[in-house]
Design a protein around this motif. Structure first.
Motif, PDB file in Angstrom:
ATOM      1  N   GLY A   1     -66.214  55.034 -46.057  1.00 18.82           N
ATOM      2  CA  GLY A   1     -66.658  54.149 -44.831  1.00 18.82           C
ATOM      3  C   GLY A   1     -65.372  54.195 -43.805  1.00 18.82           C
ATOM      4  O   GLY A   1     -64.308  54.333 -44.411  1.00 18.82           O
ATOM      5  N   GLY A   2     -65.512  53.997 -42.686  1.00 21.71           N
ATOM      6  CA  GLY A   2     -64.526  54.012 -41.620  1.00 21.71           C
ATOM      7  C   GLY A   2     -63.625  52.712 -41.893  1.00 21.71           C
ATOM      8  O   GLY A   2     -64.223  51.617 -42.790  1.00 21.71           O
ATOM      9  N   PRO A   3     -62.924  52.287 -40.982  1.00 16.56           N
ATOM     10  CA  PRO A   3     -61.913  51.122 -41.081  1.00 16.56           C
ATOM     11  C   PRO A   3     -62.901  49.955 -40.587  1.00 16.56           C
ATOM     12  O   PRO A   3     -62.544  48.725 -41.406  1.00 16.56           O
ATOM     13  CB  PRO A   3     -60.986  51.187 -39.765  1.00 16.56           C
ATOM     14  CG  PRO A   3     -60.880  53.033 -39.614  1.00 16.56           C
ATOM     15  CD  PRO A   3     -62.345  53.375 -39.823  1.00 16.56           C
ATOM     16  N   GLU A   4     -64.128  50.045 -39.981  1.00 18.71           N
ATOM     17  CA  GLU A   4     -64.882  48.861 -39.608  1.00 18.71           C
ATOM     18  C   GLU A   4     -65.576  48.448 -40.839  1.00 18.71           C
ATOM     19  O   GLU A   4     -66.052  47.327 -40.886  1.00 18.71           O
ATOM     20  CB  GLU A   4     -66.044  49.459 -38.620  1.00 18.71           C
ATOM     21  CG  GLU A   4     -67.100  50.287 -39.035  1.00 18.71           C
ATOM     22  CD  GLU A   4     -66.494  51.634 -39.058  1.00 18.71           C
ATOM     23  OE1 GLU A   4     -67.422  52.746 -39.139  1.00 18.71           O
ATOM     24  OE2 GLU A   4     -65.243  52.033 -38.839  1.00 18.71           O
ATOM     25  N   THR A   5     -65.869  49.149 -42.068  1.00 20.75           N
ATOM     26  CA  THR A   5     -66.315  48.905 -43.191  1.00 20.75           C
ATOM     27  C   THR A   5     -65.411  48.063 -44.341  1.00 20.75           C
ATOM     28  O   THR A   5     -65.845  47.507 -45.230  1.00 20.75           O
ATOM     29  CB  THR A   5     -67.006  50.004 -44.003  1.00 20.75           C
ATOM     30  OG1 THR A   5     -66.007  50.849 -44.507  1.00 20.75           O
ATOM     31  CG2 THR A   5     -67.679  50.839 -42.955  1.00 20.75           C
ATOM     32  N   GLY A   6     -64.210  48.139 -43.725  1.00 26.95           N
ATOM     33  CA  GLY A   6     -63.262  47.408 -44.813  1.00 26.95           C
ATOM     34  C   GLY A   6     -63.033  48.250 -46.128  1.00 26.95           C
ATOM     35  O   GLY A   6     -62.815  47.604 -47.172  1.00 26.95           O
ATOM     36  N   GLY A   7     -63.213  49.518 -46.029  1.00 29.27           N
ATOM     37  CA  GLY A   7     -62.953  50.340 -47.127  1.00 29.27           C
ATOM     38  C   GLY A   7     -64.255  50.394 -48.059  1.00 29.27           C
ATOM     39  O   GLY A   7     -64.267  51.304 -49.209  1.00 29.27           O
TER      40      GLY A   7
ATOM     41  N   VAL B   1     -73.879  42.844 -41.346  1.00 31.55           N
ATOM     42  CA  VAL B   1     -72.894  44.005 -41.851  1.00 31.55           C
ATOM     43  C   VAL B   1     -73.190  45.033 -40.828  1.00 31.55           C
ATOM     44  O   VAL B   1     -74.258  45.972 -41.301  1.00 31.55           O
ATOM     45  CB  VAL B   1     -72.962  44.335 -43.244  1.00 31.55           C
ATOM     46  CG1 VAL B   1     -72.032  45.513 -43.817  1.00 31.55           C
ATOM     47  CG2 VAL B   1     -72.641  42.968 -44.165  1.00 31.55           C
ATOM     48  N   LEU B   2     -72.668  45.292 -39.821  1.00 35.33           N
ATOM     49  CA  LEU B   2     -72.900  46.367 -38.849  1.00 35.33           C
ATOM     50  C   LEU B   2     -74.418  46.594 -38.667  1.00 35.33           C
ATOM     51  O   LEU B   2     -75.179  45.876 -38.460  1.00 35.33           O
ATOM     52  CB  LEU B   2     -72.110  47.757 -39.454  1.00 35.33           C
ATOM     53  CG  LEU B   2     -70.713  47.548 -39.582  1.00 35.33           C
ATOM     54  CD1 LEU B   2     -70.087  48.673 -40.333  1.00 35.33           C
ATOM     55  CD2 LEU B   2     -69.877  47.199 -38.338  1.00 35.33           C
ATOM     56  N   ASP B   3     -74.612  47.785 -38.867  1.00 33.58           N
ATOM     57  CA  ASP B   3     -76.240  48.287 -38.702  1.00 33.58           C
ATOM     58  C   ASP B   3     -77.126  48.144 -40.215  1.00 33.58           C
ATOM     59  O   ASP B   3     -78.097  48.348 -40.320  1.00 33.58           O
ATOM     60  CB  ASP B   3     -76.320  49.713 -38.171  1.00 33.58           C
ATOM     61  CG  ASP B   3     -76.057  49.624 -36.489  1.00 33.58           C
ATOM     62  OD1 ASP B   3     -76.165  48.798 -36.002  1.00 33.58           O
ATOM     63  OD2 ASP B   3     -75.715  50.880 -36.238  1.00 33.58           O
ATOM     64  N   PHE B   4     -76.172  47.831 -41.071  1.00 32.69           N
ATOM     65  CA  PHE B   4     -76.762  47.824 -42.650  1.00 32.69           C
ATOM     66  C   PHE B   4     -77.682  46.640 -42.722  1.00 32.69           C
ATOM     67  O   PHE B   4     -78.770  46.919 -43.196  1.00 32.69           O
ATOM     68  CB  PHE B   4     -75.819  47.820 -43.613  1.00 32.69           C
ATOM     69  CG  PHE B   4     -76.270  48.189 -44.720  1.00 32.69           C
ATOM     70  CD1 PHE B   4     -76.519  49.192 -45.090  1.00 32.69           C
ATOM     71  CD2 PHE B   4     -75.834  46.959 -45.795  1.00 32.69           C
ATOM     72  CE1 PHE B   4     -76.966  49.603 -46.574  1.00 32.69           C
ATOM     73  CE2 PHE B   4     -76.395  47.233 -47.142  1.00 32.69           C
ATOM     74  CZ  PHE B   4     -76.913  48.466 -47.499  1.00 32.69           C
ATOM     75  N   GLY B   5     -77.590  45.706 -42.134  1.00 30.43           N
ATOM     76  CA  GLY B   5     -78.126  44.326 -42.332  1.00 30.43           C
ATOM     77  C   GLY B   5     -77.368  43.173 -42.368  1.00 30.43           C
ATOM     78  O   GLY B   5     -76.145  43.069 -42.482  1.00 30.43           O
TER      79      GLY B   5
END
Length: 281
Positions: A39-45, A101-105
């Motif tokens: 994941g990118g930085p926006e996912t926290g790893g 959580v972003l577009d995930f839900g």
């Protein structure tokens, strides 16, 4: 039987928390043929495992102070906030309040009355798991709990689940199957098991245990050990069910390998679970 149809109340995501991200990636990609997408930085790893291009689950690094290494099972909910209220009303707790959580839900983490952790996902644009019904995918989820009837009542209040009994081969008792409300037997997705049925369960305490489909149970166990994991209960073959074995990854995270002989949970009776004899796996 698990599907990707997005049924409310059914398993909708699994996530691994591990102290060794690189080691976990090597183990699970080697065992199930998964691929890893960071994941990118926006996912926290937070990264994602995929199987033939379809999502199979998530993974993130955790420290001992954050959480115990484990797989967590999340169930689909049309309203994560309402689910949190239902959990509290049923006597559970909400250690992780609903969070977008972003577009995930919208995700939330709960504990049932016995202390077993589980979660919900209220989907946004992300469909969730895309892999089902094939080797390497989540195929079943078991709750190992102190009191099967009490657990059935709790999750029934939260999700509206129904339960039924499947007789074990050889007259060995019955297995409590769970399914979504009014869904019919084809959407059975898991079971409730007394903690006393597994010696390891007494050590772990009440918990959800994911089960993954494999092409060959014995071969998969050999792969687990080759990759640094451990066999904790030898492979068992049950007529009409298939072969299964309890294993851990190199960091001690429990899961089950299953080579299904038929869709698990088919033909459960309509009887309620109170006072029944559980399966002795």
């Amino acid at each position: 039987m698990l599907t990707t149809r997005g049924v409310a109340g059914a398993p909708d995501w699994i996530g691994l928390g591990t102290p060794d991200l690189d080691g976990a990636i090597a183990f699970y990609t080697g065992l199930f043929g998964w691929e890893y997408r960071a994941g990118g930085p926006e996912t926290g790893g937070y990264g994602v495992f995929t199987l033939d291009g379809k999502t199979a689950g998530g993974v993130r690094a955790v420290t001992g102070e954050q959480a115990k290494p484990s797989w967590s099972v999340y169930f689909r909910s049309p309203d994560a906030h309402a689910a949190a209220r239902a959990v509290e009303q049923a006597g559970g707790s909400v250690p992780c309040a609903p969070t977008d959580v972003l577009d995930f839900g919208t995700m939330a983490g709960f504990k049932d009355r016995a202390g077993a952790f589980f979660g919900v996902r209220q989907p946004k644009r992300s469909p969730g798991p895309g892999a089902a019904g094939v080797a390497g995918s989540l195929c079943w989820a078991e709750l190992h709990t102190l009191d099967v009837p009490a657990a059935a009542a709790f999750y029934g209040a939260v999700f509206g689940w129904e339960t039924g009994l499947t007789p074990l081969p050889g007259g060995g008792g019955s297995y409590t199957v769970i399914r979504t409300r009014d869904s019919g037997e084809e959407v059975s997705f898991g079971g409730l098991v007394p903690l006393s049925a597994r010696a390891a369960g007494a050590v772990a305490g009440p918990h959800w245990l994911p089960c993954f489909e494999v092409d060959d149970c014995d071969a998969a166990v050999a792969d687990v050990e080759r990759l640094g994991g451990r066999l904790t209960r030898r492979p068992v073959e049950r007529q009409g069910v298939g072969g299964f074995a309890d294993v851990t990854d190199p960091d001690g995270v429990e899961f089950v390998l299953i080579k299904s002989a038929r869709p698990l949970g088919a033909r459960p009776s309509r009887e309620r679970p109170t006072g029944t004899q559980p399966p002795q796996r």
